[in-house]
Scaffold this motif. Sequence first.
Motif, PDB file in Angstrom:
ATOM      1  N   TYR A  56     -58.156  77.055  25.392  1.00  0.00           N
ATOM      2  CA  TYR A  56     -58.251  78.215  24.496  1.00  0.00           C
ATOM      3  C   TYR A  56     -58.964  77.886  23.182  1.00  0.00           C
ATOM      4  O   TYR A  56     -59.846  78.645  22.757  1.00  0.00           O
ATOM      5  CB  TYR A  56     -56.865  78.793  24.190  1.00  0.00           C
ATOM      6  CG  TYR A  56     -56.231  79.576  25.322  1.00  0.00           C
ATOM      7  CD1 TYR A  56     -56.941  80.529  26.043  1.00  0.00           C
ATOM      8  CD2 TYR A  56     -54.892  79.379  25.648  1.00  0.00           C
ATOM      9  CE1 TYR A  56     -56.342  81.253  27.069  1.00  0.00           C
ATOM     10  CE2 TYR A  56     -54.284  80.096  26.666  1.00  0.00           C
ATOM     11  CZ  TYR A  56     -55.009  81.036  27.377  1.00  0.00           C
ATOM     12  OH  TYR A  56     -54.406  81.757  28.384  1.00  0.00           O
ATOM     13  N   PRO A  57     -58.623  76.771  22.508  1.00  0.00           N
ATOM     14  CA  PRO A  57     -59.346  76.463  21.265  1.00  0.00           C
ATOM     15  C   PRO A  57     -60.844  76.252  21.469  1.00  0.00           C
ATOM     16  O   PRO A  57     -61.660  76.709  20.657  1.00  0.00           O
ATOM     17  CB  PRO A  57     -58.670  75.180  20.757  1.00  0.00           C
ATOM     18  CG  PRO A  57     -57.322  75.185  21.373  1.00  0.00           C
ATOM     19  CD  PRO A  57     -57.500  75.846  22.710  1.00  0.00           C
ATOM     20  N   MET A  63     -66.747  81.152  21.341  1.00  0.00           N
ATOM     21  CA  MET A  63     -66.856  82.599  21.144  1.00  0.00           C
ATOM     22  C   MET A  63     -67.079  82.938  19.675  1.00  0.00           C
ATOM     23  O   MET A  63     -67.799  83.897  19.355  1.00  0.00           O
ATOM     24  CB  MET A  63     -65.583  83.275  21.665  1.00  0.00           C
ATOM     25  CG  MET A  63     -65.739  84.743  21.963  1.00  0.00           C
ATOM     26  SD  MET A  63     -66.954  85.043  23.250  1.00  0.00           S
ATOM     27  CE  MET A  63     -67.896  86.350  22.476  1.00  0.00           C
ATOM     28  N   ALA A  64     -66.505  82.145  18.764  1.00  0.00           N
ATOM     29  CA  ALA A  64     -66.691  82.387  17.329  1.00  0.00           C
ATOM     30  C   ALA A  64     -68.156  82.213  16.950  1.00  0.00           C
ATOM     31  O   ALA A  64     -68.713  83.003  16.172  1.00  0.00           O
ATOM     32  CB  ALA A  64     -65.812  81.448  16.513  1.00  0.00           C
ATOM     33  N   ALA A  74     -66.914  93.738  20.502  1.00  0.00           N
ATOM     34  CA  ALA A  74     -66.398  93.007  21.659  1.00  0.00           C
ATOM     35  C   ALA A  74     -66.358  91.499  21.406  1.00  0.00           C
ATOM     36  O   ALA A  74     -65.365  90.835  21.726  1.00  0.00           O
ATOM     37  CB  ALA A  74     -67.241  93.312  22.890  1.00  0.00           C
ATOM     38  N   SER A  75     -67.425  90.934  20.837  1.00  0.00           N
ATOM     39  CA  SER A  75     -67.455  89.484  20.613  1.00  0.00           C
ATOM     40  C   SER A  75     -66.435  89.066  19.565  1.00  0.00           C
ATOM     41  O   SER A  75     -65.793  88.023  19.693  1.00  0.00           O
ATOM     42  CB  SER A  75     -68.864  89.023  20.217  1.00  0.00           C
ATOM     43  OG  SER A  75     -69.245  89.546  18.962  1.00  0.00           O
ATOM     44  N   ILE A  76     -66.259  89.885  18.546  1.00  0.00           N
ATOM     45  CA  ILE A  76     -65.278  89.579  17.504  1.00  0.00           C
ATOM     46  C   ILE A  76     -63.865  89.697  18.065  1.00  0.00           C
ATOM     47  O   ILE A  76     -63.016  88.829  17.842  1.00  0.00           O
ATOM     48  CB  ILE A  76     -65.490  90.495  16.283  1.00  0.00           C
ATOM     49  CG1 ILE A  76     -66.845  90.178  15.637  1.00  0.00           C
ATOM     50  CG2 ILE A  76     -64.356  90.331  15.272  1.00  0.00           C
ATOM     51  CD1 ILE A  76     -67.294  91.198  14.616  1.00  0.00           C
ATOM     52  N   ALA A  77     -63.606  90.751  18.834  1.00  0.00           N
ATOM     53  CA  ALA A  77     -62.272  90.937  19.423  1.00  0.00           C
ATOM     54  C   ALA A  77     -61.949  89.816  20.402  1.00  0.00           C
ATOM     55  O   ALA A  77     -60.818  89.317  20.429  1.00  0.00           O
ATOM     56  CB  ALA A  77     -62.190  92.291  20.122  1.00  0.00           C
ATOM     57  N   LEU A  78     -62.917  89.384  21.192  1.00  0.00           N
ATOM     58  CA  LEU A  78     -62.673  88.301  22.146  1.00  0.00           C
ATOM     59  C   LEU A  78     -62.404  86.989  21.418  1.00  0.00           C
ATOM     60  O   LEU A  78     -61.562  86.194  21.844  1.00  0.00           O
ATOM     61  CB  LEU A  78     -63.861  88.152  23.105  1.00  0.00           C
ATOM     62  CG  LEU A  78     -63.685  87.157  24.249  1.00  0.00           C
ATOM     63  CD1 LEU A  78     -62.414  87.435  25.054  1.00  0.00           C
ATOM     64  CD2 LEU A  78     -64.900  87.167  25.167  1.00  0.00           C
ATOM     65  N   PHE A  81     -58.836  87.252  20.289  1.00  0.00           N
ATOM     66  CA  PHE A  81     -57.978  87.116  21.470  1.00  0.00           C
ATOM     67  C   PHE A  81     -57.783  85.645  21.829  1.00  0.00           C
ATOM     68  O   PHE A  81     -56.664  85.168  22.027  1.00  0.00           O
ATOM     69  CB  PHE A  81     -58.600  87.879  22.647  1.00  0.00           C
ATOM     70  CG  PHE A  81     -57.906  87.673  23.961  1.00  0.00           C
ATOM     71  CD1 PHE A  81     -56.869  88.500  24.349  1.00  0.00           C
ATOM     72  CD2 PHE A  81     -58.288  86.636  24.806  1.00  0.00           C
ATOM     73  CE1 PHE A  81     -56.223  88.305  25.571  1.00  0.00           C
ATOM     74  CE2 PHE A  81     -57.652  86.432  26.022  1.00  0.00           C
ATOM     75  CZ  PHE A  81     -56.613  87.269  26.405  1.00  0.00           C
ATOM     76  N   LEU A  82     -58.874  84.901  21.914  1.00  0.00           N
ATOM     77  CA  LEU A  82     -58.803  83.493  22.296  1.00  0.00           C
ATOM     78  C   LEU A  82     -58.141  82.647  21.215  1.00  0.00           C
ATOM     79  O   LEU A  82     -57.383  81.722  21.515  1.00  0.00           O
ATOM     80  CB  LEU A  82     -60.208  82.967  22.609  1.00  0.00           C
ATOM     81  CG  LEU A  82     -60.853  83.562  23.871  1.00  0.00           C
ATOM     82  CD1 LEU A  82     -62.337  83.231  23.922  1.00  0.00           C
ATOM     83  CD2 LEU A  82     -60.136  83.083  25.125  1.00  0.00           C
ATOM     84  N   ALA A  83     -58.410  82.959  19.951  1.00  0.00           N
ATOM     85  CA  ALA A  83     -57.767  82.227  18.857  1.00  0.00           C
ATOM     86  C   ALA A  83     -56.263  82.469  18.863  1.00  0.00           C
ATOM     87  O   ALA A  83     -55.464  81.546  18.613  1.00  0.00           O
ATOM     88  CB  ALA A  83     -58.371  82.644  17.517  1.00  0.00           C
TER      89      ALA A  83
END
Length: 199
Positions: A56-57, A63-64, A74-78, A81-83
Amino acid sequence: MQTTHAIVGMTIAAPIAALSPELAGIVLLAGLVGGAIPDLDLYKGHRRTLHFPVGYPVAAGIMAVTAVVAPTPASIALTVFLAAAAAHCLMDVFGGGLELRPWEGRSDRAVYDHVRNRWIAPRRWIRYDGSPEDLGIATAATLPVLFVADGQIATIAATLLGISAVYVVVRRRLPDLAAMIAARVPPAARKWVPERYFE
């Protein structure tokens, strides 16, 4: 507590929500879901099947970068989500072990590390899920969410905190109740019940 994980996930999203109010709804919900999702493995392979303390990290970092290069909702929300999912795994390491009564401190398993193929030992900085200090974290994490959220999302955060408070009151009684129910499970269905309930 599952509720603490969800609230902390929302807290991770709070700075983005403050800076970009138009994204508040999607990032706060992404944080909530990301913080909660690893525990969907609660009854099958808990803290192993959907917990990825390394994955996840790494995914959140990648993704960041993507969200900085190509910032879309979408990219910011994902990323959030992963963070939030990464924070969930880290919090599980800081808490008690994988056992029905984590305050007894008998388990050496906090979260499974799929990269090293071994369990990470619990640090027990937070004695157990549902402890008063767990509620303290949930309370502190709720405040920034309430600052940036409104309407239904603020209601969700406040409700999660209320559920947390009730859980803390009953937490130490739940293992006896769970063991009593597990003892009545027919032998053919026991494979669906986590082993810790038969301790």
